[in-house]
Design a protein around this motif. Structure first.
Motif, PDB file in Angstrom:
ATOM      1  N   GLU A 164       0.862  -1.183   0.000  1.00 15.08           N
ATOM      2  CA  GLU A 164       0.000   0.000   0.000  1.00 15.08           C
ATOM      3  C   GLU A 164       0.898   1.233   0.000  1.00 15.08           C
ATOM      4  O   GLU A 164       1.658   1.452   0.938  1.00 15.08           O
ATOM      5  CB  GLU A 164      -0.917  -0.011   1.222  1.00 15.08           C
ATOM      6  N   THR A 165       0.818   2.004  -1.078  1.00 13.16           N
ATOM      7  CA  THR A 165       1.617   3.221  -1.214  1.00 13.16           C
ATOM      8  C   THR A 165       0.696   4.361  -1.600  1.00 13.16           C
ATOM      9  O   THR A 165       0.092   4.346  -2.665  1.00 13.16           O
ATOM     10  CB  THR A 165       2.696   3.052  -2.304  1.00 13.16           C
ATOM     11  N   GLY A 166       0.593   5.336  -0.724  1.00  8.59           N
ATOM     12  CA  GLY A 166      -0.284   6.467  -1.012  1.00  8.59           C
ATOM     13  C   GLY A 166      -1.711   6.006  -1.197  1.00  8.59           C
ATOM     14  O   GLY A 166      -2.282   5.345  -0.345  1.00  8.59           O
ATOM     15  N   LYS A 167      -2.277   6.308  -2.346  1.00  9.96           N
ATOM     16  CA  LYS A 167      -3.667   5.933  -2.623  1.00  9.96           C
ATOM     17  C   LYS A 167      -3.771   4.671  -3.471  1.00  9.96           C
ATOM     18  O   LYS A 167      -4.862   4.297  -3.885  1.00  9.96           O
ATOM     19  CB  LYS A 167      -4.373   7.083  -3.333  1.00  9.96           C
ATOM     20  N   VAL A 168      -2.652   4.016  -3.742  1.00  3.15           N
ATOM     21  CA  VAL A 168      -2.665   2.841  -4.615  1.00  3.15           C
ATOM     22  C   VAL A 168      -2.336   1.588  -3.809  1.00  3.15           C
ATOM     23  O   VAL A 168      -1.383   1.566  -3.040  1.00  3.15           O
ATOM     24  CB  VAL A 168      -1.662   2.994  -5.776  1.00  3.15           C
ATOM     25  N   THR A 169      -3.147   0.557  -4.019  1.00  2.00           N
ATOM     26  CA  THR A 169      -2.901  -0.741  -3.402  1.00  2.00           C
ATOM     27  C   THR A 169      -2.504  -1.708  -4.508  1.00  2.00           C
ATOM     28  O   THR A 169      -3.223  -1.855  -5.496  1.00  2.00           O
ATOM     29  CB  THR A 169      -4.161  -1.266  -2.686  1.00  2.00           C
ATOM     30  N   THR A 170      -1.356  -2.357  -4.338  1.00  5.31           N
ATOM     31  CA  THR A 170      -0.869  -3.344  -5.302  1.00  5.31           C
ATOM     32  C   THR A 170      -0.869  -4.702  -4.626  1.00  5.31           C
ATOM     33  O   THR A 170      -0.358  -4.851  -3.513  1.00  5.31           O
ATOM     34  CB  THR A 170       0.556  -2.998  -5.789  1.00  5.31           C
ATOM     35  N   VAL A 171      -1.440  -5.686  -5.314  1.00  5.12           N
ATOM     36  CA  VAL A 171      -1.518  -7.044  -4.779  1.00  5.12           C
ATOM     37  C   VAL A 171      -0.888  -7.995  -5.786  1.00  5.12           C
ATOM     38  O   VAL A 171      -1.231  -7.978  -6.968  1.00  5.12           O
ATOM     39  CB  VAL A 171      -2.985  -7.457  -4.523  1.00  5.12           C
ATOM     40  N   VAL A 172       0.045  -8.803  -5.317  1.00 11.09           N
ATOM     41  CA  VAL A 172       0.574  -9.924  -6.099  1.00 11.09           C
ATOM     42  C   VAL A 172      -0.028 -11.153  -5.452  1.00 11.09           C
ATOM     43  O   VAL A 172       0.226 -11.442  -4.281  1.00 11.09           O
ATOM     44  CB  VAL A 172       2.114  -9.967  -6.093  1.00 11.09           C
ATOM     45  N   THR A 173      -0.841 -11.860  -6.202  1.00 14.25           N
ATOM     46  CA  THR A 173      -1.607 -12.963  -5.629  1.00 14.25           C
ATOM     47  C   THR A 173      -1.478 -14.214  -6.492  1.00 14.25           C
ATOM     48  O   THR A 173      -1.107 -14.128  -7.663  1.00 14.25           O
ATOM     49  CB  THR A 173      -3.088 -12.555  -5.485  1.00 14.25           C
ATOM     50  N   GLY A 174      -1.793 -15.346  -5.922  1.00 19.00           N
ATOM     51  CA  GLY A 174      -1.770 -16.581  -6.699  1.00 19.00           C
ATOM     52  C   GLY A 174      -1.686 -17.815  -5.838  1.00 19.00           C
ATOM     53  O   GLY A 174      -1.750 -17.761  -4.604  1.00 19.00           O
ATOM     54  N   THR A 175      -1.509 -18.927  -6.523  1.00 15.95           N
ATOM     55  CA  THR A 175      -1.427 -20.222  -5.856  1.00 15.95           C
ATOM     56  C   THR A 175       0.017 -20.609  -5.549  1.00 15.95           C
ATOM     57  O   THR A 175       0.250 -21.656  -4.953  1.00 15.95           O
ATOM     58  CB  THR A 175      -2.076 -21.318  -6.734  1.00 15.95           C
ATOM     59  N   GLU A 176       0.966 -19.794  -5.949  1.00 11.61           N
ATOM     60  CA  GLU A 176       2.384 -20.050  -5.692  1.00 11.61           C
ATOM     61  C   GLU A 176       2.734 -19.787  -4.228  1.00 11.61           C
ATOM     62  O   GLU A 176       1.963 -19.165  -3.497  1.00 11.61           O
ATOM     63  CB  GLU A 176       3.258 -19.150  -6.590  1.00 11.61           C
ATOM     64  N   SER A 177       3.930 -20.180  -3.844  1.00  7.05           N
ATOM     65  CA  SER A 177       4.439 -19.925  -2.494  1.00  7.05           C
ATOM     66  C   SER A 177       4.744 -18.436  -2.345  1.00  7.05           C
ATOM     67  O   SER A 177       4.874 -17.713  -3.340  1.00  7.05           O
ATOM     68  CB  SER A 177       5.718 -20.733  -2.257  1.00  7.05           C
ATOM     69  N   PHE A 178       4.883 -17.975  -1.106  1.00 10.11           N
ATOM     70  CA  PHE A 178       5.236 -16.576  -0.890  1.00 10.11           C
ATOM     71  C   PHE A 178       6.590 -16.257  -1.529  1.00 10.11           C
ATOM     72  O   PHE A 178       6.782 -15.169  -2.071  1.00 10.11           O
ATOM     73  CB  PHE A 178       5.245 -16.237   0.608  1.00 10.11           C
ATOM     74  N   ALA A 179       7.522 -17.189  -1.478  1.00 12.70           N
ATOM     75  CA  ALA A 179       8.850 -16.956  -2.070  1.00 12.70           C
ATOM     76  C   ALA A 179       8.730 -16.717  -3.585  1.00 12.70           C
ATOM     77  O   ALA A 179       9.388 -15.822  -4.129  1.00 12.70           O
ATOM     78  CB  ALA A 179       9.769 -18.139  -1.790  1.00 12.70           C
ATOM     79  N   ASN A 180       7.896 -17.500  -4.255  1.00  8.31           N
ATOM     80  CA  ASN A 180       7.729 -17.311  -5.696  1.00  8.31           C
ATOM     81  C   ASN A 180       6.912 -16.061  -6.014  1.00  8.31           C
ATOM     82  O   ASN A 180       7.130 -15.426  -7.046  1.00  8.31           O
ATOM     83  CB  ASN A 180       7.113 -18.546  -6.336  1.00  8.31           C
ATOM     84  N   LEU A 181       5.982 -15.693  -5.137  1.00  6.46           N
ATOM     85  CA  LEU A 181       5.271 -14.427  -5.322  1.00  6.46           C
ATOM     86  C   LEU A 181       6.242 -13.255  -5.200  1.00  6.46           C
ATOM     87  O   LEU A 181       6.139 -12.268  -5.939  1.00  6.46           O
ATOM     88  CB  LEU A 181       4.136 -14.290  -4.308  1.00  6.46           C
ATOM     89  N   GLU A 182       7.228 -13.364  -4.292  1.00  6.08           N
ATOM     90  CA  GLU A 182       8.253 -12.323  -4.155  1.00  6.08           C
ATOM     91  C   GLU A 182       9.067 -12.200  -5.437  1.00  6.08           C
ATOM     92  O   GLU A 182       9.373 -11.083  -5.883  1.00  6.08           O
ATOM     93  CB  GLU A 182       9.196 -12.655  -2.989  1.00  6.08           C
ATOM     94  N   LYS A 183       9.434 -13.336  -6.031  1.00  2.00           N
ATOM     95  CA  LYS A 183      10.197 -13.292  -7.283  1.00  2.00           C
ATOM     96  C   LYS A 183       9.394 -12.606  -8.393  1.00  2.00           C
ATOM     97  O   LYS A 183       9.948 -11.834  -9.172  1.00  2.00           O
ATOM     98  CB  LYS A 183      10.576 -14.718  -7.724  1.00  2.00           C
ATOM     99  N   PHE A 184       8.090 -12.872  -8.444  1.00  2.00           N
ATOM    100  CA  PHE A 184       7.239 -12.222  -9.429  1.00  2.00           C
ATOM    101  C   PHE A 184       7.148 -10.722  -9.139  1.00  2.00           C
ATOM    102  O   PHE A 184       7.262  -9.896 -10.056  1.00  2.00           O
ATOM    103  CB  PHE A 184       5.843 -12.855  -9.433  1.00  2.00           C
ATOM    104  N   ALA A 185       6.964 -10.355  -7.878  1.00  2.00           N
ATOM    105  CA  ALA A 185       6.872  -8.942  -7.505  1.00  2.00           C
ATOM    106  C   ALA A 185       8.135  -8.189  -7.911  1.00  2.00           C
ATOM    107  O   ALA A 185       8.069  -7.013  -8.288  1.00  2.00           O
ATOM    108  CB  ALA A 185       6.601  -8.809  -6.006  1.00  2.00           C
ATOM    109  N   ALA A 186       9.277  -8.852  -7.833  1.00  2.00           N
ATOM    110  CA  ALA A 186      10.550  -8.217  -8.189  1.00  2.00           C
ATOM    111  C   ALA A 186      10.625  -7.885  -9.681  1.00  2.00           C
ATOM    112  O   ALA A 186      11.420  -7.039 -10.086  1.00  2.00           O
ATOM    113  CB  ALA A 186      11.721  -9.102  -7.782  1.00  2.00           C
ATOM    114  N   THR A 187       9.790  -8.539 -10.515  1.00  2.87           N
ATOM    115  CA  THR A 187       9.828  -8.268 -11.962  1.00  2.87           C
ATOM    116  C   THR A 187       8.905  -7.127 -12.369  1.00  2.87           C
ATOM    117  O   THR A 187       8.929  -6.699 -13.512  1.00  2.87           O
ATOM    118  CB  THR A 187       9.408  -9.515 -12.769  1.00  2.87           C
ATOM    119  N   LEU A 188       8.110  -6.613 -11.430  1.00  2.00           N
ATOM    120  CA  LEU A 188       7.123  -5.591 -11.776  1.00  2.00           C
ATOM    121  C   LEU A 188       7.806  -4.247 -12.043  1.00  2.00           C
ATOM    122  O   LEU A 188       8.604  -3.762 -11.245  1.00  2.00           O
ATOM    123  CB  LEU A 188       6.085  -5.441 -10.664  1.00  2.00           C
ATOM    124  N   LYS A 189       7.454  -3.677 -13.157  1.00  2.00           N
ATOM    125  CA  LYS A 189       8.023  -2.375 -13.571  1.00  2.00           C
ATOM    126  C   LYS A 189       6.887  -1.468 -13.994  1.00  2.00           C
ATOM    127  O   LYS A 189       5.902  -1.848 -14.519  1.00  2.00           O
ATOM    128  CB  LYS A 189       8.989  -2.544 -14.736  1.00  2.00           C
TER     129      LYS A 189
END
Length: 189
Positions: A164-189
């Motif tokens: 949650e940053t300012g007025k924007v909420t970003t969610v990375v969600t899925g059936t993967e593990s938290f570790a793999n969700l972190e790897k996906f979040a790291a690719t967001l540009k």
């Protein structure tokens, strides 16, 4: 020329519709034979015509929708950059009808056949988080990705990382593990 008129009929004769003998039996028999013929055709189609045997994943092209959403959204719309081979986008949607509650969704099936998505909104966080995390409950652990602290949520069907940053909420969600969700979040540009 003489015209003759027919005598007027004052009453009508009652007629009784008669069925041909044995028709009821033939109708039922014909219906049963027709049903058997249709079932036999269905059996042949199901068992002898090859099926696709595919994975059921229907990839979608998302670049045009991403470009359009990035121009229209009142916040920075995020998407992964540099995903390895085997990732297939399966869902893309931008709803900007309400500029105070615009929503972006981009979902993927990863090489392990797990679902992973990024969802963003500038609307009320509580309602958005309930939907995006499938009624997720905030967990104690957090993850730090690119210097930003993401909260963990565990939902009915999915795990989620929430930023949650300012007025924007970003969610990375899925059936993967938290570790793999972190790897996906790291690719967001």
């Amino acid at each position: 020329m003489a015209t003759e008129s027919a005598p007027a009929q004052t009453g009508t004769a009652l007629t009784k519709t008669q069925k041909r003998p044995g028709m009821a039996g033939k109708s039922v028999r014909d219906m049963i034979l027709s049903l058997l013929a249709v079932m036999a055709a269905g059996f042949v189609i199901y068992y002898f015509i090859p099926h696709s045997g595919g994975s059921g994943v229907h990839p979608v092209e998302y670049q045009a929708a991403l470009t359009s959403a990035q121009r229209a959204a009142p916040y920075q719309v995020l998407a992964p950059a540099g995903l390895p081979a085997g990732w297939n986008a399966t869902a893309v949607e931008y709803d900007g009808a309400d500029p105070q509650n615009s929503q972006w969704t981009l979902g993927f099936i990863d090489p392990a056949k797990q679902y992973v998505a990024v969802r963003q909104s500038n609307g009320p966080a509580t309602a958005f988080l309930a939907d995006a995390t499938t009624n997720g409950v905030k967990q104690t652990p957090t993850s730090t990705v690119d210097g930003k602290v993401w909260s963990h949520y565990q939902g009915d069907r999915y795990r989620a990382l929430v930023l949650e940053t300012g007025k924007v909420t970003t969610v990375v969600t899925g059936t993967e593990s938290f570790a793999n969700l972190e790897k996906f979040a790291a690719t967001l540009k």
